[in-house]
Design a protein around this motif. Structure first.
Motif, PDB file in Angstrom:
ATOM      1  N   SER A  98      52.904  53.857  26.986  1.00  0.00           N
ATOM      2  CA  SER A  98      53.422  53.025  28.065  1.00  0.00           C
ATOM      3  C   SER A  98      53.518  53.877  29.325  1.00  0.00           C
ATOM      4  O   SER A  98      53.979  55.017  29.277  1.00  0.00           O
ATOM      5  N   PHE A 100      54.382  53.818  33.760  1.00  0.00           N
ATOM      6  CA  PHE A 100      54.888  53.117  34.929  1.00  0.00           C
ATOM      7  C   PHE A 100      55.001  54.105  36.085  1.00  0.00           C
ATOM      8  O   PHE A 100      55.150  55.306  35.874  1.00  0.00           O
ATOM      9  N   ARG A 102      56.681  55.852  39.530  1.00  0.00           N
ATOM     10  CA  ARG A 102      57.882  56.082  40.326  1.00  0.00           C
ATOM     11  C   ARG A 102      57.448  56.652  41.668  1.00  0.00           C
ATOM     12  O   ARG A 102      56.353  57.205  41.801  1.00  0.00           O
ATOM     13  N   THR A 159      67.719  55.601  35.523  1.00  0.00           N
ATOM     14  CA  THR A 159      67.245  54.228  35.417  1.00  0.00           C
ATOM     15  C   THR A 159      68.392  53.252  35.592  1.00  0.00           C
ATOM     16  O   THR A 159      69.472  53.453  35.021  1.00  0.00           O
ATOM     17  N   VAL A 164      65.440  46.810  34.746  1.00  0.00           N
ATOM     18  CA  VAL A 164      64.126  46.974  34.119  1.00  0.00           C
ATOM     19  C   VAL A 164      63.720  45.722  33.347  1.00  0.00           C
ATOM     20  O   VAL A 164      62.594  45.640  32.860  1.00  0.00           O
ATOM     21  N   ASN A 170      57.160  44.247  33.536  1.00  0.00           N
ATOM     22  CA  ASN A 170      57.230  45.559  34.176  1.00  0.00           C
ATOM     23  C   ASN A 170      58.654  46.071  34.337  1.00  0.00           C
ATOM     24  O   ASN A 170      59.616  45.309  34.311  1.00  0.00           O
ATOM     25  N   THR A 172      59.300  48.466  36.910  1.00  0.00           N
ATOM     26  CA  THR A 172      59.274  49.180  38.181  1.00  0.00           C
ATOM     27  C   THR A 172      60.572  49.023  38.963  1.00  0.00           C
ATOM     28  O   THR A 172      61.063  49.972  39.578  1.00  0.00           O
ATOM     29  N   LYS A 175      63.324  51.384  37.962  1.00  0.00           N
ATOM     30  CA  LYS A 175      62.937  52.793  37.951  1.00  0.00           C
ATOM     31  C   LYS A 175      62.805  53.411  39.339  1.00  0.00           C
ATOM     32  O   LYS A 175      62.407  54.571  39.439  1.00  0.00           O
TER      33      LYS A 175
END
Length: 284
Positions: A98, A100, A102, A159, A164, A170, A172, A175
């Motif tokens: 996984s 994502f 930042r 986080t 989330v 998602n 994003t 995060k």
């Protein structure tokens, strides 16, 4: 050698961190305004030469996010076996990782506060190792992957947990809150595979050990991360990969143990050091 970004006398500087203070090197390299630019240009060795036998320039300073204005920061999620088991969904270990993004605005530096926003009380910690790419590459093999790492640092990948899950797929939103995470204290040059293969990561909150694992237990080892990510994007010098957190984040306690103002979070990694942050509420 430990390369750091810091604030002193109203200036944003970079240089070499020592036990006695900082050796500022920004003025020596006007072509590189930030430490990110140094890494992107392959200039860490130049900094080492410039710092040799030079006295400390600053004893009073504050650490900044170690690579300010980093262009791309990619994070690997659910990358330890016990972390995967926390989800209690009966799934096998994932075949693919996984990922994502930042952004640099979401990070602060060592000894700086993580900021809890007024929109949520669910600020959580995630201790991780971050690698900094130093050599451009696409479709990099695992055998060659370590040749593309320039330096290592530590991440507290803070986080906002309830954000989330605002969308179906998602994370994003949760995060990327401003200064909800930290990168630092410094960059340590990557010179030996053992720096990663034999490293242990420990996260403490107010002195209590919450996370404790070794990088060798990653589901997707760092060599594989570089191989996989470089399949779909060209990795460039200065890119950061945040490699995954062990079990023990606050969200997985019953009840959850989220961070509150006054907490102190320390992420310690063998051979790199300790990233320390306090917690405070956002001042509006």
């Amino acid at each position: 050698m430990k390369y750091a970004s810091f604030l002193a006398e109203g200036q944003e500087l970079y240089g070499v961190a020592t036990e006695d203070g900082m050796i500022a090197l920004t003025a020596d390299f006007p072509q590189w305004p930030t430490l990110f630019n140094v890494v992107a240009a392959g200039g860490l060795d130049d900094l080492a030469v410039a710092a040799k036998d030079r006295p400390v320039s600053h004893r009073e300073f504050e650490y900044a996010m170690v690579l300010p204005k980093a262009r791309r920061i990619l994070c690997v999620g659910v990358n330890f076996p016990d972390r995967n088991a926390e989800y209690k969904d009966g799934t096998e270990l994932p075949k693919y990782m996984s990922l994502f993004p930042r952004f640099s605005s979401g990070f602060t530096g060592h000894n700086q506060p993580l900021i809890r926003p007024p929109e949520s009380a669910a600020l959580d910690y995630e201790g991780e190792v971050a690698i900094v790419i130093g050599k451009r590459g696409r479709r990099i093999s695992q055998a060659d992957a370590y040749d593309h790492i320039s330096a290592l640092t530590i991440c507290n990948e803070g986080t906002i947990r309830d954000w989330v899950r605002h969308a179906k797929f998602n994370v994003t939103q949760g995060k990327n809150w401003d200064k909800s995470a930290a990168l630092g204290p410094w960059l340590v040059p990557f010179t030996d595979p053992a720096q990663l293969d034999d490293a242990r990561l420990i996260t403490r909150v107010n002195g209590e050990v919450r996370q404790n694992d070794v990088l060798a237990r990653m589901i997707h080892p760092i060599r594989r991360q570089i191989e996989y990510i470089s399949t779909f994007m060209t990795l460039e010098p200065g890119d950061i990969i945040v490699t995954g957190t062990p079990t023990g984040a606050g969200a997985r306690f019953d009840p959850p143990r989220f961070l509150v103002p006054g907490d102190v979070v320390e992420v310690e990694v063998t051979g790199i050091g300790t990233l320390r942050n306090t917690v405070q509420d956002e001042v509006q």
